[in-house]
Motif scaffolding. Sequence first.
Motif, PDB file in Angstrom:
ATOM      1  N   GLN A  48       0.688  -1.104   0.066  1.00 41.73           N
ATOM      2  CA  GLN A  48      -0.115  -0.042  -0.119  1.00 41.73           C
ATOM      3  C   GLN A  48       0.800   1.209  -0.064  1.00 41.73           C
ATOM      4  O   GLN A  48       1.800   1.362   0.709  1.00 41.73           O
ATOM      5  CB  GLN A  48      -0.950   0.065   1.164  1.00 41.73           C
ATOM      6  N   SER A  49       0.592   2.237  -0.781  1.00 40.55           N
ATOM      7  CA  SER A  49       1.073   3.561  -0.708  1.00 40.55           C
ATOM      8  C   SER A  49       1.252   4.088   0.501  1.00 40.55           C
ATOM      9  O   SER A  49       0.177   4.207   1.406  1.00 40.55           O
ATOM     10  CB  SER A  49       0.642   4.472  -1.753  1.00 40.55           C
ATOM     11  N   PRO A  50       2.280   4.818   1.049  1.00 41.52           N
ATOM     12  CA  PRO A  50       2.383   5.431   2.352  1.00 41.52           C
ATOM     13  C   PRO A  50       1.703   6.683   2.072  1.00 41.52           C
ATOM     14  O   PRO A  50       1.268   7.314   3.277  1.00 41.52           O
ATOM     15  CB  PRO A  50       3.768   5.686   2.699  1.00 41.52           C
ATOM     16  N   ARG A  51       1.247   7.057   0.928  1.00 38.43           N
ATOM     17  CA  ARG A  51       0.636   8.405   0.616  1.00 38.43           C
ATOM     18  C   ARG A  51      -0.504   8.291  -0.208  1.00 38.43           C
ATOM     19  O   ARG A  51      -0.377   8.829  -1.395  1.00 38.43           O
ATOM     20  CB  ARG A  51       1.711   9.446   0.152  1.00 38.43           C
ATOM     21  N   PRO A  52      -1.718   7.614   0.248  1.00 35.31           N
ATOM     22  CA  PRO A  52      -2.748   7.427  -0.899  1.00 35.31           C
ATOM     23  C   PRO A  52      -3.378   8.537  -1.396  1.00 35.31           C
ATOM     24  O   PRO A  52      -3.941   8.573  -2.493  1.00 35.31           O
ATOM     25  CB  PRO A  52      -3.741   6.630  -0.106  1.00 35.31           C
ATOM     26  N   SER A  53      -3.213   9.628  -0.818  1.00 35.61           N
ATOM     27  CA  SER A  53      -3.900  11.137  -1.081  1.00 35.61           C
ATOM     28  C   SER A  53      -3.039  11.367  -2.394  1.00 35.61           C
ATOM     29  O   SER A  53      -3.553  12.348  -3.135  1.00 35.61           O
ATOM     30  CB  SER A  53      -3.583  12.094   0.128  1.00 35.61           C
ATOM     31  N   SER A  54      -1.942  10.890  -2.512  1.00 38.91           N
ATOM     32  CA  SER A  54      -1.094  11.455  -3.885  1.00 38.91           C
ATOM     33  C   SER A  54      -1.686  10.868  -4.968  1.00 38.91           C
ATOM     34  O   SER A  54      -1.357  11.175  -6.135  1.00 38.91           O
ATOM     35  CB  SER A  54       0.319  11.305  -3.710  1.00 38.91           C
ATOM     36  N   GLY A  55      -2.884  10.086  -5.086  1.00 40.35           N
ATOM     37  CA  GLY A  55      -3.303   9.215  -6.162  1.00 40.35           C
ATOM     38  C   GLY A  55      -2.632   7.863  -6.355  1.00 40.35           C
ATOM     39  O   GLY A  55      -3.531   7.159  -7.055  1.00 40.35           O
ATOM     40  N   GLY A  56      -1.830   7.684  -5.509  1.00 40.89           N
ATOM     41  CA  GLY A  56      -1.565   6.167  -5.695  1.00 40.89           C
ATOM     42  C   GLY A  56      -2.003   5.331  -4.610  1.00 40.89           C
ATOM     43  O   GLY A  56      -1.818   5.390  -3.601  1.00 40.89           O
ATOM     44  N   ALA A  57      -2.455   4.016  -4.998  1.00 39.17           N
ATOM     45  CA  ALA A  57      -2.876   3.113  -4.153  1.00 39.17           C
ATOM     46  C   ALA A  57      -1.745   2.190  -3.585  1.00 39.17           C
ATOM     47  O   ALA A  57      -1.721   1.766  -2.575  1.00 39.17           O
ATOM     48  CB  ALA A  57      -3.897   2.184  -4.779  1.00 39.17           C
ATOM     49  N   GLY A  58      -0.832   1.893  -4.548  1.00 43.78           N
ATOM     50  CA  GLY A  58       0.311   1.201  -4.048  1.00 43.78           C
ATOM     51  C   GLY A  58       1.308   0.815  -5.206  1.00 43.78           C
ATOM     52  O   GLY A  58       0.945   1.107  -6.236  1.00 43.78           O
ATOM     53  N   ARG A  59       2.206  -0.343  -4.977  1.00 42.33           N
ATOM     54  CA  ARG A  59       2.865  -0.744  -6.119  1.00 42.33           C
ATOM     55  C   ARG A  59       2.729  -2.502  -5.779  1.00 42.33           C
ATOM     56  O   ARG A  59       2.427  -2.967  -4.651  1.00 42.33           O
ATOM     57  CB  ARG A  59       4.486  -0.732  -5.484  1.00 42.33           C
ATOM     58  N   LEU A  60       2.931  -2.822  -7.199  1.00 41.13           N
ATOM     59  CA  LEU A  60       2.718  -4.379  -7.440  1.00 41.13           C
ATOM     60  C   LEU A  60       3.876  -4.905  -7.944  1.00 41.13           C
ATOM     61  O   LEU A  60       4.210  -4.135  -8.902  1.00 41.13           O
ATOM     62  CB  LEU A  60       1.410  -4.593  -8.225  1.00 41.13           C
ATOM     63  N   ALA A  61       4.443  -5.816  -7.437  1.00 35.15           N
ATOM     64  CA  ALA A  61       5.736  -6.407  -8.318  1.00 35.15           C
ATOM     65  C   ALA A  61       5.474  -7.855  -8.625  1.00 35.15           C
ATOM     66  O   ALA A  61       4.653  -8.547  -8.057  1.00 35.15           O
ATOM     67  CB  ALA A  61       6.840  -6.346  -7.358  1.00 35.15           C
ATOM     68  N   MET A  62       5.691  -8.190  -9.501  1.00 34.35           N
ATOM     69  CA  MET A  62       5.387  -9.488 -10.269  1.00 34.35           C
ATOM     70  C   MET A  62       6.416 -10.150 -11.450  1.00 34.35           C
ATOM     71  O   MET A  62       6.975  -9.163 -11.748  1.00 34.35           O
ATOM     72  CB  MET A  62       4.234  -9.544 -10.950  1.00 34.35           C
ATOM     73  N   VAL A  63       6.653 -11.220 -11.451  1.00 38.91           N
ATOM     74  CA  VAL A  63       7.330 -11.999 -12.243  1.00 38.91           C
ATOM     75  C   VAL A  63       6.775 -13.212 -12.873  1.00 38.91           C
ATOM     76  O   VAL A  63       6.123 -14.098 -12.034  1.00 38.91           O
ATOM     77  CB  VAL A  63       8.914 -12.343 -11.705  1.00 38.91           C
TER      78      VAL A  63
END
Length: 135
Positions: free
Chosen positions: A11-26
């Motif tokens: 989860q994004s530490p700053r959801p107010s900036s428009g980002g919900a989070g990061r997803l990493a995948m391989v």
Amino acid sequence: TASPVCMAIQQSPRPSSGGAGRLAMVEAAVEGSPPPPIEVWDIGVDGTGRMMYRLNVPSPCRSLCFCYGIEKQILSGHTDGLSVLYDLPKGTTSQCHGSPESGCLSISTDHKLVVSTESECFRIFRLKTSPDMDQ
């Protein structure tokens, strides 16, 4: 269509900036081909996504996890026992070798200890980070 073999989300530490989070995948490795890269996506609160990083890996990836509370670092475990800590914006890595039997990985909040599952036990080891890696 992607068919990931490993995924991690934070989860994004700053959801107010428009980002919900990061997803990493391989995706799964294909014999005779180079191992697929780790893709790190920025996911918006509206569900949109854009790829932020594509990380070349030294060997097929077995596990992924973001470092707790830090969206710019990710830890990967590989089929040959290698563990790699990536500093995404700086493009630097720290590596250590473990057992090819390693399964899940997790890293301490100070980035000094890594724990892995192996067979019917777990292993705790020190990860030497490069001096320029922020914590």
